[in-house]
Motif scaffolding. Structure first.
Motif, PDB file in Angstrom:
ATOM      1  N   UNK A   1      93.348  55.387  70.190  1.00 18.03           N
ATOM      2  CA  UNK A   1      94.461  56.192  70.701  1.00 18.03           C
ATOM      3  C   UNK A   1      94.030  57.647  70.838  1.00 18.03           C
ATOM      4  N   UNK A   2      93.367  58.180  69.833  1.00 17.01           N
ATOM      5  CA  UNK A   2      92.880  59.554  69.882  1.00 17.01           C
ATOM      6  C   UNK A   2      91.885  59.765  71.012  1.00 17.01           C
ATOM      7  N   UNK A   3      91.001  58.804  71.224  1.00 14.67           N
ATOM      8  CA  UNK A   3      90.019  58.898  72.302  1.00 14.67           C
ATOM      9  C   UNK A   3      90.714  58.943  73.657  1.00 14.67           C
ATOM     10  N   UNK A   4      91.724  58.102  73.828  1.00 12.40           N
ATOM     11  CA  UNK A   4      92.468  58.088  75.093  1.00 12.40           C
ATOM     12  C   UNK A   4      93.206  59.397  75.322  1.00 12.40           C
ATOM     13  N   UNK A   5      93.785  59.957  74.281  1.00  8.79           N
ATOM     14  CA  UNK A   5      94.467  61.256  74.394  1.00  8.79           C
ATOM     15  C   UNK A   5      93.460  62.343  74.753  1.00  8.79           C
TER      16      UNK A   5
ATOM     17  N   UNK B   1      82.795  58.979  63.297  1.00  4.29           N
ATOM     18  CA  UNK B   1      82.989  57.680  63.936  1.00  4.29           C
ATOM     19  C   UNK B   1      83.711  57.801  65.280  1.00  4.29           C
ATOM     20  N   UNK B   2      84.352  58.913  65.497  1.00  2.00           N
ATOM     21  CA  UNK B   2      85.013  59.160  66.766  1.00  2.00           C
ATOM     22  C   UNK B   2      84.152  60.011  67.701  1.00  2.00           C
TER      23      UNK B   2
ATOM     24  N   UNK C   1      77.530  61.762  68.616  1.00  2.00           N
ATOM     25  CA  UNK C   1      76.815  61.712  69.895  1.00  2.00           C
ATOM     26  C   UNK C   1      75.531  60.898  69.788  1.00  2.00           C
ATOM     27  N   UNK C   2      74.879  60.968  68.658  1.00  2.00           N
ATOM     28  CA  UNK C   2      73.619  60.247  68.449  1.00  2.00           C
ATOM     29  C   UNK C   2      73.685  59.306  67.254  1.00  2.00           C
ATOM     30  N   UNK C   3      74.468  59.698  66.259  1.00  2.00           N
ATOM     31  CA  UNK C   3      74.633  58.868  65.063  1.00  2.00           C
ATOM     32  C   UNK C   3      76.110  58.818  64.678  1.00  2.00           C
ATOM     33  N   UNK C   4      76.452  57.751  63.983  1.00  2.00           N
ATOM     34  CA  UNK C   4      77.793  57.597  63.416  1.00  2.00           C
ATOM     35  C   UNK C   4      77.644  57.004  62.015  1.00  2.00           C
ATOM     36  N   UNK C   5      78.627  57.233  61.177  1.00  2.00           N
ATOM     37  CA  UNK C   5      78.606  56.565  59.869  1.00  2.00           C
ATOM     38  C   UNK C   5      78.909  55.091  60.080  1.00  2.00           C
ATOM     39  N   UNK C   6      78.330  54.246  59.254  1.00  2.00           N
ATOM     40  CA  UNK C   6      78.435  52.796  59.456  1.00  2.00           C
ATOM     41  C   UNK C   6      79.808  52.218  59.126  1.00  2.00           C
TER      42      UNK C   6
ATOM     43  N   UNK D   1      77.251  55.809  69.326  1.00  3.50           N
ATOM     44  CA  UNK D   1      78.238  56.752  69.832  1.00  3.50           C
ATOM     45  C   UNK D   1      79.578  56.512  69.167  1.00  3.50           C
ATOM     46  N   UNK D   2      80.296  57.596  68.900  1.00  5.67           N
ATOM     47  CA  UNK D   2      81.667  57.467  68.431  1.00  5.67           C
ATOM     48  C   UNK D   2      82.559  57.011  69.571  1.00  5.67           C
ATOM     49  N   UNK D   3      83.757  56.558  69.242  1.00  4.47           N
ATOM     50  CA  UNK D   3      84.672  56.030  70.262  1.00  4.47           C
ATOM     51  C   UNK D   3      85.036  57.066  71.318  1.00  4.47           C
TER      52      UNK D   3
END
Length: 81
Positions: free
Chosen positions: A8-12, A32-33, A36-41, A52-54
């Protein structure tokens, strides 16, 4: 699991970028959102993985160039063109 809230946040964020004709975004690495290169698992152990984050993935898919705070020199170069 908060995936739905992240989506939802990504769409906004995407709608705001479109509305304001945003071409570049500077987002927080490893989020996680926004990563750009890494995200927490996602297992709350502090472990990072490539990916990539969402929000980042959605913005890139829609033609917005995304940079992390570790890529500020690259962003400055792009903005100077």
């Amino acid at each position: 699991d908060v995936t739905e809230q992240f989506q939802t946040g990504a769409n906004i964020a995407l709608e705001l970028c479109k509305k304001n004709q945003v071409r570049f975004a500077l987002l927080k690495e490893s989020s996680p959102s926004c990563g750009r290169n890494t995200i927490y698992d996602g297992k709350h152990r502090g472990v990072k993985i490539e990916g990539l984050g969402l929000t980042t993935a959605l913005l890139i898919k829609n033609g917005i160039q995304v940079f992390s705070e570790k890529q500020i020199p690259a962003l400055i170069k792009v903005l100077a063109l």
